[in-house]
Write an enzyme that holds these catalytic residues in place. Structure first.
Site, short mmCIF file in Angstrom:
data_model
loop_
_atom_site.label_atom_id
_atom_site.label_comp_id
_atom_site.label_asym_id
_atom_site.label_seq_id
_atom_site.Cartn_x
_atom_site.Cartn_y
_atom_site.Cartn_z
N GLU A 71 -27.49 -3.23 -27.20
CA GLU A 71 -26.64 -2.03 -27.09
C GLU A 71 -27.15 -0.85 -27.72
O GLU A 71 -26.79 0.29 -27.09
CB GLU A 71 -25.18 -2.45 -27.76
CG GLU A 71 -24.46 -3.26 -26.69
CD GLU A 71 -24.85 -4.99 -26.81
OE1 GLU A 71 -24.38 -5.55 -25.83
OE2 GLU A 71 -25.72 -5.16 -27.62
N HIS A 140 -14.69 -11.50 -30.50
CA HIS A 140 -14.88 -10.87 -29.15
C HIS A 140 -13.39 -10.55 -28.70
O HIS A 140 -13.00 -10.42 -27.72
CB HIS A 140 -15.00 -12.30 -28.27
CG HIS A 140 -16.59 -12.46 -28.56
ND1 HIS A 140 -17.02 -13.54 -29.33
CD2 HIS A 140 -17.67 -12.28 -27.78
CE1 HIS A 140 -18.14 -14.05 -29.36
NE2 HIS A 140 -18.67 -13.04 -28.35
#
Length: 341
Positions: A71, A140
């Site tokens: 990322e 998550h």
């Protein structure tokens, strides 16, 4: 057209949030050659959630780009591309992973226009699923609306319906500022009615404008993303008991359309905010503070009530997960508390 018969205009159709996002990406890639999509699995695999289905085959490797699992790396590439007036759409497989690139999002994308005295714009969209999913535990499942809504230099949108998703994504791609688009994984497969207007390639929803999803007179329910649906369900339940809820879909977290909320509170005299995120320093906290500081405070007949996620990391066990996420019954209870019934 046969004599005596009138051809009817295209009617509203059912479209899933997934397909609405796919339409928006397709239309904007076609409209502006500076637009490109990058992220993990977005190209050959058609996207982890199939949002980019068919786009790689249609537009090729230069417009739909698979990246390594890094990322920090691909977000930096995207921000740099935006600084030279390309228009990247940077997908995070989940916004939890955007924490790996938080320096790029905040220090590079959000602050550059201000620090360059307006000479360097950063027209980029960061998008992907946000908030609680199902059975994916603490790492998550958190909502980043308050995190990113806190930061000057960013615009933050949070769609609920298919029209929201399409209109806000297209507006975000066309905006000259960095925009964080917080989608919800559990909404991707949900069909919504899409109007004839929303089927147009030029349909956009202005960033910074809320929508009243249901008119009411007794209490204002303010929410964003998936909990908007819970609010509408709660309003249906409460209507059977004679309580009419006005449901506001915020659509945008930053800039916040507090004027629409104020006008509603002046009408209903009661306020309940609903969100999936944590309570401390949350979106609901900001809405309540804005109402308290403004003229609508004088119209409140009772303290505002917040409905939020539980103040704990998300558990894995389903029964605990259900108790951490606001449910319809929690909203009904909060409304009755606000109305003292």
């Amino acid at each position: 057209q046969r004599r005596g018969l009138r051809l009817s205009a295209p009617a509203a159709i059912q479209v899933t949030v997934r397909d609405a996002l796919n339409q928006a990406l397709d239309e904007e890639l076609e409209r502006d050659e500076r637009v490109f999509l990058l992220g993990e699995e977005v190209a050959q695999y058609d996207g982890a959630y199939k949002i980019s289905r068919g786009l790689w085959k249609k537009y090729g490797d230069k417009r739909v780009i698979d990246t390594p699992i890094s990322e920090m790396g691909f977000t930096g590439i995207a921000v740099g591309a935006a600084m030279v007036w390309l228009r990247p759409v940077c997908e995070f497989m989940t916004f939890n992973f955007s924490m790996q690139a938080i320096d790029q999002v905040i220090n590079s994308a959000a602050k550059t226009c201000y620090m360059s005295a307006g000479s360097i714009a950063v027209p980029i969209v960061f998008r992907g699923p946000n908030g609680a999913s199902a059975g994916v535990a603490a790492q998550h499942s958190q909502c980043f609306a308050a995190w990113y809504g806190h930061c000057p230099g960013l615009k933050v949108v949070s769609p609920w319906s298919a029209e929201d998703a399409k209109g806000l994504l297209k507006a975000s791609i066309r905006d000259d500022n960095p925009v964080v688009m917080l989608e919800n994984e559990l909404l991707y497969g949900v069909p919504f009615e899409m109007s004839e207007q929303a089927q147009s390639k030029e349909f956009v929803i202005p960033i910074g404008k809320a929508k009243i999803e249901r008119q009411g007179t007794h209490v204002t329910l303010v929410s964003h993303s998936r909990p908007v649906g819970h609010c509408l369900e709660a309003a249906t339940v409460l209507a059977k008991e004679g309580v009419e809820c006005e449901v506001i879909n915020m659509r945008t977290i930053r800039p916040m359309d507090i004027e629409t909320v104020e006008a509603s509170v002046i009408k209903t005299n009661h306020l309940v905010t609903v969100e999936g995120g944590w309570p401390q320093f949350g979106v609901g906290s900001e809405i309540c503070a804005r109402i308290m500081e403004g003229s609508a405070f004088n119209y409140l007949d009772a303290p505002a009530v917040r409905v939020t996620g539980a103040d704990v990391p998300m558990p894995y066990a389903k029964i605990l997960e259900d108790n951490c996420i606001p449910q319809v019954k929690d909203i009904v209870f909060a409304v009755k508390k606000a109305l003292n019934i």
